[in-house]
Design a protein around this motif. Structure first.
Motif, mmCIF file in Angstrom:
data_model
loop_
_atom_site.group_PDB
_atom_site.id
_atom_site.type_symbol
_atom_site.label_atom_id
_atom_site.label_comp_id
_atom_site.label_asym_id
_atom_site.label_seq_id
_atom_site.Cartn_x
_atom_site.Cartn_y
_atom_site.Cartn_z
ATOM 1 N N GLU A 139 0.814 -1.213 0.000
ATOM 2 C CA GLU A 139 0.000 0.000 0.000
ATOM 3 C C GLU A 139 0.852 1.271 0.000
ATOM 4 O O GLU A 139 0.490 2.279 -0.600
ATOM 5 N N LEU A 140 1.990 1.221 0.709
ATOM 6 C CA LEU A 140 2.810 2.424 0.870
ATOM 7 C C LEU A 140 4.060 2.426 -0.008
ATOM 8 O O LEU A 140 4.796 3.411 -0.035
ATOM 9 N N ARG A 141 4.305 1.291 -0.680
ATOM 10 C CA ARG A 141 5.496 1.140 -1.516
ATOM 11 C C ARG A 141 6.771 1.392 -0.712
ATOM 12 O O ARG A 141 7.688 2.098 -1.128
ATOM 13 N N LEU A 142 6.807 0.793 0.473
ATOM 14 C CA LEU A 142 7.963 0.867 1.355
ATOM 15 C C LEU A 142 8.647 -0.493 1.406
ATOM 16 O O LEU A 142 8.038 -1.540 1.132
ATOM 17 N N ASN A 143 9.911 -0.491 1.837
ATOM 18 C CA ASN A 143 10.643 -1.737 2.025
ATOM 19 C C ASN A 143 9.912 -2.616 3.040
ATOM 20 O O ASN A 143 9.505 -2.130 4.095
ATOM 21 N N PRO A 144 9.728 -3.908 2.756
ATOM 22 C CA PRO A 144 9.022 -4.800 3.688
ATOM 23 C C PRO A 144 9.640 -4.829 5.090
ATOM 24 O O PRO A 144 8.926 -4.995 6.083
ATOM 25 N N VAL A 145 10.970 -4.659 5.172
ATOM 26 C CA VAL A 145 11.621 -4.658 6.488
ATOM 27 C C VAL A 145 11.169 -3.433 7.291
ATOM 28 O O VAL A 145 10.882 -3.524 8.487
ATOM 29 N N VAL A 186 20.685 3.453 -0.185
ATOM 30 C CA VAL A 186 20.257 4.826 0.103
ATOM 31 C C VAL A 186 18.749 4.893 0.337
ATOM 32 O O VAL A 186 18.280 5.587 1.249
ATOM 33 N N LYS A 187 17.970 4.179 -0.464
ATOM 34 C CA LYS A 187 16.510 4.194 -0.307
ATOM 35 C C LYS A 187 16.117 3.612 1.048
ATOM 36 O O LYS A 187 15.253 4.149 1.754
ATOM 37 N N PHE A 188 16.758 2.497 1.435
ATOM 38 C CA PHE A 188 16.472 1.871 2.726
ATOM 39 C C PHE A 188 16.804 2.838 3.862
ATOM 40 O O PHE A 188 16.042 2.982 4.818
ATOM 41 N N ILE A 245 22.221 1.129 11.943
ATOM 42 C CA ILE A 245 22.693 1.771 10.720
ATOM 43 C C ILE A 245 22.545 3.282 10.869
ATOM 44 O O ILE A 245 21.530 3.775 11.363
ATOM 45 N N GLU A 246 23.568 3.990 10.437
ATOM 46 C CA GLU A 246 23.477 5.452 10.458
ATOM 47 C C GLU A 246 24.239 6.037 9.275
ATOM 48 O O GLU A 246 25.004 5.328 8.598
ATOM 49 N N GLU A 247 24.004 7.319 9.045
ATOM 50 C CA GLU A 247 24.755 8.020 8.014
ATOM 51 C C GLU A 247 26.009 8.622 8.639
ATOM 52 O O GLU A 247 25.965 9.156 9.744
ATOM 53 N N ASN A 248 27.105 8.558 7.906
ATOM 54 C CA ASN A 248 28.362 9.139 8.371
ATOM 55 C C ASN A 248 28.821 10.176 7.346
ATOM 56 O O ASN A 248 29.020 9.862 6.171
ATOM 57 N N THR A 249 28.930 11.428 7.799
ATOM 58 C CA THR A 249 29.362 12.498 6.902
ATOM 59 C C THR A 249 30.795 12.890 7.234
ATOM 60 O O THR A 249 31.117 13.216 8.376
ATOM 61 N N TYR A 250 31.656 12.841 6.233
ATOM 62 C CA TYR A 250 33.070 13.195 6.422
ATOM 63 C C TYR A 250 33.552 13.931 5.174
ATOM 64 O O TYR A 250 33.394 13.448 4.045
ATOM 65 N N ASN A 275 31.156 14.273 2.318
ATOM 66 C CA ASN A 275 30.621 13.054 1.711
ATOM 67 C C ASN A 275 29.838 12.249 2.744
ATOM 68 O O ASN A 275 30.320 12.036 3.863
ATOM 69 N N THR A 276 28.651 11.815 2.383
ATOM 70 C CA THR A 276 27.811 11.038 3.299
ATOM 71 C C THR A 276 27.747 9.592 2.834
ATOM 72 O O THR A 276 27.441 9.303 1.668
ATOM 73 N N THR A 277 28.070 8.674 3.756
ATOM 74 C CA THR A 277 28.012 7.245 3.455
ATOM 75 C C THR A 277 27.186 6.545 4.522
ATOM 76 O O THR A 277 26.930 7.093 5.596
ATOM 77 N N ILE A 278 26.758 5.328 4.211
ATOM 78 C CA ILE A 278 26.029 4.506 5.173
ATOM 79 C C ILE A 278 27.040 3.706 5.972
ATOM 80 O O ILE A 278 27.983 3.125 5.412
ATOM 81 N N GLN A 279 26.857 3.665 7.277
ATOM 82 C CA GLN A 279 27.809 2.992 8.161
ATOM 83 C C GLN A 279 27.086 2.147 9.192
ATOM 84 O O GLN A 279 26.070 2.556 9.750
#
Length: 576
Positions: A24-30, A472-474, A553-558, A561-565
């Motif tokens: 219904e929401l087009r979101l990740n099942p997790v 990135v979407k997750f 999970i979090e975003e790391n900006t250095y 540049n932002t990456t998933i960590q």
């Protein structure tokens, strides 16, 4: 210490609901599974959860005594009475005082505030504070984040002709103080729909009711939501219901247009230009506000939060930042001394509770030390010292999951002069002659009630995912769960049979941490991660052996540049 991993089981009904929401929401099942775990099962529920609305705040007049409180405040303002806003010296108390004082300042010609001295007066309403109100001609005191058990003090105030309005969120006794009004959603007779407000939150509801009674637009209250957010995060109350609404909109305020005082703290914390989260308040903003009351007097924190120009805010921020540095040094020294005492206790490994005492310890940091001991030994811990203002021994208590430390202390109330708190944290005071009896009884209670399996820290894992799920979407959808905190915890994930990409290494001054780059056998990765204090797994991982990992999970900006960590919580060889 070995952690126990508990992967949350998902019922067929939960899986069906999550699948339906995802479609219904087009979101990740997790993500939808995480929503269902939180009781969010419909599109309408999800929209309210993702976009908390101020329109959903409860009517403040549903709280017992609210009509009485507003009537007495209106009378005091109408008669130009002197009003004293009184609050505890911690973050919740100082933000509450700042909120009420800020809002009432335009409507009163005789308004002042008072923060008790932690060392001279102790917690809560004090005789000294009441005498100060008498000397200054105050006839109404608004007590915030304290007062629910101040029976004798309120009787004394009544004798002196001073009325009290109590705004508290701690657990009351069967008997309430004889105040003009007692605002506490935890009252036995309360039908207020949400009972987990912070002390500052109760103060906000009082001001909301006052505004309604005087046709003051709600928009004039909105700038104060930043203070409720700081109190909610720092006092570790559930971020559900009204608290979620307060926290959501308070964080918006902090990130877009913070008051000068909070901007001063944000700058000195190194948070300027970054998105401020609940975690930032808990670990950076809150401790600095708290340091004022721990090291000197909480009044300085209020002076900062009420600052009207940036220069004052900068100076006050630098002062309390130095207090925080001093507090860290003191905290480390006392923690080391407490550990030395514990090492001398015979059969400590068989003892299910910890009580340590030194009359010379600094009262302002014993709560932090208790938290550190509970974390290290995974036992309920009480740290005691001698009060400098009396002959009483005072202390702070912290607990583990499944052991109600407030009830345990309450069972010793005949040995105590005062106590208060909640399930996981409490404060207490006693006469020195009762110390040995108290220790024996508390340890006996802990030994009787705590099961051996409770003494192993447990990591609750929300879902097993593959590294392919992390993108990135997750991450974008995961952030829609914010603000995160108690009862809406940051999700913990587990990935199985991952291995080193070939670039993982030990880092840190003493090479005690691991900087990971991992892949799995399903084409997922490489994903970066940091595992603090886990260098013991380095050789195993560098041998390219498979391992299981649990993490947030979090975003790391250095450098822009932002990456998933991954923030790694635990590692274990695959198959164990």
């Amino acid at each position: 210490m070995t952690n126990k991993w508990k992967i949350r089981p998902h019922t067929e009904e939960e899986m069906r609901r999550a699948t339906r929401l995802a479609a219904e929401l087009r979101l990740n099942p997790v993500i939808c599974l995480l929503l269902v775990q939180r009781g969010i099962v419909s599109v309408a529920d999800t929209e309210r959860f993702f976009n908390p609305s101020l329109d959903d705040l409860h009517d403040p007049f549903l709280m017992p005594d609210m009509y009485k409180a507003v009537k007495r405040l209106n009378k005091a303002l109408g008669n130009k009475e002197k009003i004293l806003v009184y609050g505890d010296y911690d973050v919740d108390g100082t933000t509450a005082v700042s909120l009420v004082y800020k809002f009432l300042r335009p409507y009163s010609v005789a308004l002042d505030y008072y923060i008790p001295d932690r060392y001279d007066e102790g917690y809560g309403v004090s005789y000294k504070g009441i005498n100060c109100a008498v000397e200054n001609g105050a006839t109404l005191v608004i007590a915030l984040d304290c007062g629910i058990k101040a029976m004798d003090k309120i009787d004394y105030a009544n004798e002196k002709g001073i009325d009290f309005i109590i705004c508290d969120h701690h657990m009351p006794d069967d008997e309430l103080p004889k105040a003009v009004a007692v605002l506490d959603a935890k009252r036995a007779d309360s039908e207020y729909p949400y009972e987990h407000l912070s002390g500052c939150g109760v103060g906000f509801k009082f001001m909301q009711a006052f505004a309604q009674s005087n046709d003051i637009p709600f928009s004039e209250l909105e700038c104060l939501l930043e203070l409720t957010a700081v109190s909610i995060a720092s006092d570790i109350v559930p971020i559900t219901g009204e608290n979620r609404i307060f926290a959501y909109h308070g964080l918006k305020q902090l990130n877009s247009n913070p008051s000068l005082g909070l901007k001063g703290i944000i700058n000195i914390c190194g948070l300027a230009g970054k998105e401020i989260t609940i975690s930032d308040i808990v670990f950076k903003i809150g401790p600095r506000i708290n340091a004022s009351g721990r090291m000197e007097n909480g009044k300085e924190a209020v002076e900062l939060l009420l600052a009207k120009n940036m220069e004052v805010a900068r100076e006050k921020s630098e002062t309390i930042n130095q207090y925080n540095e001093d507090r860290r040094e003191l905290d480390k020294r006392i923690t080391d001394e407490a550990n030395a005492i514990i090492n001398e206790i015979k059969n400590i490994e068989n003892q299910k509770g910890i009580v340590v005492y030194d009359p010379h310890w600094h009262k302002g940091v014993i709560g932090i030390v208790a938290s550190r001991l509970t974390e290290k030994y995974y036992r309920p811990s009480i740290v005691l010292t001698k009060s400098s203002s009396s002959e009483l021994i005072t202390g702070s208590a912290r607990s583990i999951a499944g052991f109600d430390i407030y009830k345990a202390i309450e069972a010793c109330r005949d040995l105590l002069e005062n106590f208060g708190g909640h399930t996981y944290a409490a404060g207490l005071s006693m006469r020195e002659e009762n110390l040995d009896k108290f220790i024996r009884r508390f340890i006996q209670l802990a030994d009787e009630e705590i099961k051996p399996e409770q003494m192993t820290p447990q990591i609750d894992i929300d879902a097993i995912i593959t590294l392919n799920d992390i993108n990135v979407k997750f991450m974008h959808e995961l952030k829609m769960l914010d603000p995160l905190g108690p009862e809406n915890e940051k999700p913990v994930f587990c990935s199985l049979s991952v291995q080193d990409y070939g670039t993982s290494k030990r880092v840190g001054k003493e090479l005690e941490h691991l900087k990971l780059e991992i892949i799995d056998g399903k084409g997922g990765g490489p994903i970066h991660g940091i595992a603090f204090g886990m260098s013991k797994y380095s050789d195993y991982i560098k041998d390219m052996k498979p391992f299981d990992i649990c993490y947030t999970i979090e975003e790391n900006t250095y450098n822009g540049n932002t990456t998933i960590q991954m923030m790694v919580k635990d590692i274990r060889p695959h198959g164990t």
